[in-house]
Design a protein around this motif. Sequence first.
Motif, mmCIF file in Angstrom:
data_model
loop_
_atom_site.group_PDB
_atom_site.id
_atom_site.type_symbol
_atom_site.label_atom_id
_atom_site.label_comp_id
_atom_site.label_asym_id
_atom_site.label_seq_id
_atom_site.Cartn_x
_atom_site.Cartn_y
_atom_site.Cartn_z
ATOM 1 N N UNK A 86 -1.026 0.872 15.319
ATOM 2 C CA UNK A 86 -2.115 -0.358 15.899
ATOM 3 C C UNK A 86 -2.059 -1.391 14.989
ATOM 4 N N UNK A 87 -0.828 -1.787 14.061
ATOM 5 C CA UNK A 87 -0.892 -2.757 13.361
ATOM 6 C C UNK A 87 0.170 -3.814 13.768
ATOM 7 N N UNK A 88 -0.248 -5.043 14.261
ATOM 8 C CA UNK A 88 0.584 -6.057 14.228
ATOM 9 C C UNK A 88 1.199 -6.771 13.253
ATOM 10 N N UNK A 89 0.597 -6.757 12.044
ATOM 11 C CA UNK A 89 1.257 -7.430 11.010
ATOM 12 C C UNK A 89 0.925 -6.517 9.621
ATOM 13 N N UNK A 90 2.042 -6.532 8.939
ATOM 14 C CA UNK A 90 2.096 -5.802 7.896
ATOM 15 C C UNK A 90 2.463 -6.550 6.455
ATOM 16 N N UNK A 91 1.927 -6.792 5.422
ATOM 17 C CA UNK A 91 2.483 -7.254 4.249
ATOM 18 C C UNK A 91 2.927 -5.882 3.506
ATOM 19 N N UNK A 92 4.262 -6.330 2.956
ATOM 20 C CA UNK A 92 5.017 -5.259 2.228
ATOM 21 C C UNK A 92 4.971 -5.635 0.831
ATOM 22 N N UNK A 93 5.175 -4.675 -0.237
ATOM 23 C CA UNK A 93 5.165 -4.808 -1.518
ATOM 24 C C UNK A 93 6.534 -5.045 -2.038
ATOM 25 N N UNK A 94 6.858 -5.830 -3.011
ATOM 26 C CA UNK A 94 7.917 -6.036 -3.708
ATOM 27 C C UNK A 94 8.602 -5.294 -4.509
ATOM 28 N N UNK A 95 8.249 -3.881 -4.528
ATOM 29 C CA UNK A 95 9.120 -2.831 -5.119
ATOM 30 C C UNK A 95 10.132 -2.178 -4.572
ATOM 31 N N UNK A 96 11.014 -3.182 -4.309
ATOM 32 C CA UNK A 96 12.292 -2.710 -3.717
ATOM 33 C C UNK A 96 13.390 -2.819 -4.647
ATOM 34 N N UNK A 97 14.661 -2.525 -3.933
ATOM 35 C CA UNK A 97 16.084 -2.927 -4.970
ATOM 36 C C UNK A 97 16.891 -3.670 -4.304
ATOM 37 N N UNK A 98 16.799 -4.916 -4.648
ATOM 38 C CA UNK A 98 16.397 -5.523 -5.695
ATOM 39 C C UNK A 98 14.939 -6.037 -5.488
ATOM 40 N N UNK A 99 14.232 -6.163 -6.483
ATOM 41 C CA UNK A 99 12.824 -6.670 -6.241
ATOM 42 C C UNK A 99 12.579 -7.748 -5.488
#
Length: 421
Positions: A86-99
């Motif tokens: 049911x989400x149209x908008x999502x804020x994703x955190x920066x803990x990826x590789x690379x950040x």
Amino acid sequence: MTLLIQQAYITDPSSPFHESRQDILIESGIIKDIQSRIDVKAGQVIAGEGLNVSPGWVDVFAQFADPGYEYKETLETGAAAAAAGGYTDVLVIPNTKPVIDNKIQAEYITQKSKSLPVNVYPIGAVSKGTEGKDLAEMYDMRASGAIAFSDGLHPIQSAGLLMKALQYVKAFDGVIIQIPDDKSVGANGLMHEGIISTQLGLPGKPMMAEELLVARDIKLARYTDSKLHFTGVTSPRSLEYIRRAKEAGLAVTCSVTPYHLFFTDADLQEYDTNLKVYPPLRTAHEVGKLKNAILDGTIDCIATHHMPHEYDSKVLEFEYAKYGMTGLETAYAVLKTAMPDVPERKWVELLSTNPRKIFGLEPVSLQKGARACITVYEPAGKTTVEEKGFLSRSKNSAFIGKTLNGKVRGVINGEKISVSR
């Protein structure tokens, strides 16, 4: 493409059709008409007993693991899970590789988001590499689409660094997000410190670790007169600090996860690694206080803390299992089951209205001429959580096998339609 939603109950305080049952006609992603009955031949019809619609929901803290950890989740599978939830908008955190700590990484998210069924916004890192040492390129990331700033799963431990960050983002009215956790307190804790942790023989993490950082960060927000959002709040004392900060006129807000309203530390008796989450599950007393804070408005919004993990990260000894569980696809049903008497307008406030205000997203309203940004759901429906039903790449959910209240049908995001029949 013409879409007709038939006899949907509208929950949207900003709409003239609030709390009424209407037909909604959508053409090329725009709401063309809303009436009690619309008699047209549409290319697609959405109908069903007990159908509800509201402005599209927003998740303010999720991990899509892309780039770098695509074996856990990708932007495509994360977006599919978000739409199903049911989400149209999502804020994703920066803990990826690379950040996500520079404009190139922020642009990677914003550009790929254009082809996805939901809007995915990067949360830029506060510090380079989320290492908590030097400030990242926040201004450049903001210009490249970063909607807020946080070190995500690595809350900022340095008061001096956080103070600089709060001063820096004030120039463009930015928001800093913190999981409140003083990592020097109960550093080896695997769950809430209490009777259950003692019984299970697991090292505990005291709530004081959260409370210390909430108290400190509120003082920094007061000093800088800047915006601060706490996510994953679990302590009644933290809530009291936040309540006082709001009464003093500070721009301090907070969110809670659905699973912190549903489970308690007592549910860890079977050592279910899917219940190893960060921050940890608290006692029934604290859960009751969280629910009260939902009702009295202290808690501003809901954050799923969607943390997908592959099989090998969860199916092992509790001590070594990774923290977190998936949350996007089950969030609404978990909320409805944990607090069945909360009216729909309150959930819409927590899931859509408030997060849009806090993070400066464009307001959404169900009225003629507006862009269609709609969540379609059935409050009286039922959701049976099955592993095979997940659209997320990972299946690490403690809700598998449970039947929950409420059912989400999907979302309409402009011309992108992701609604089940």
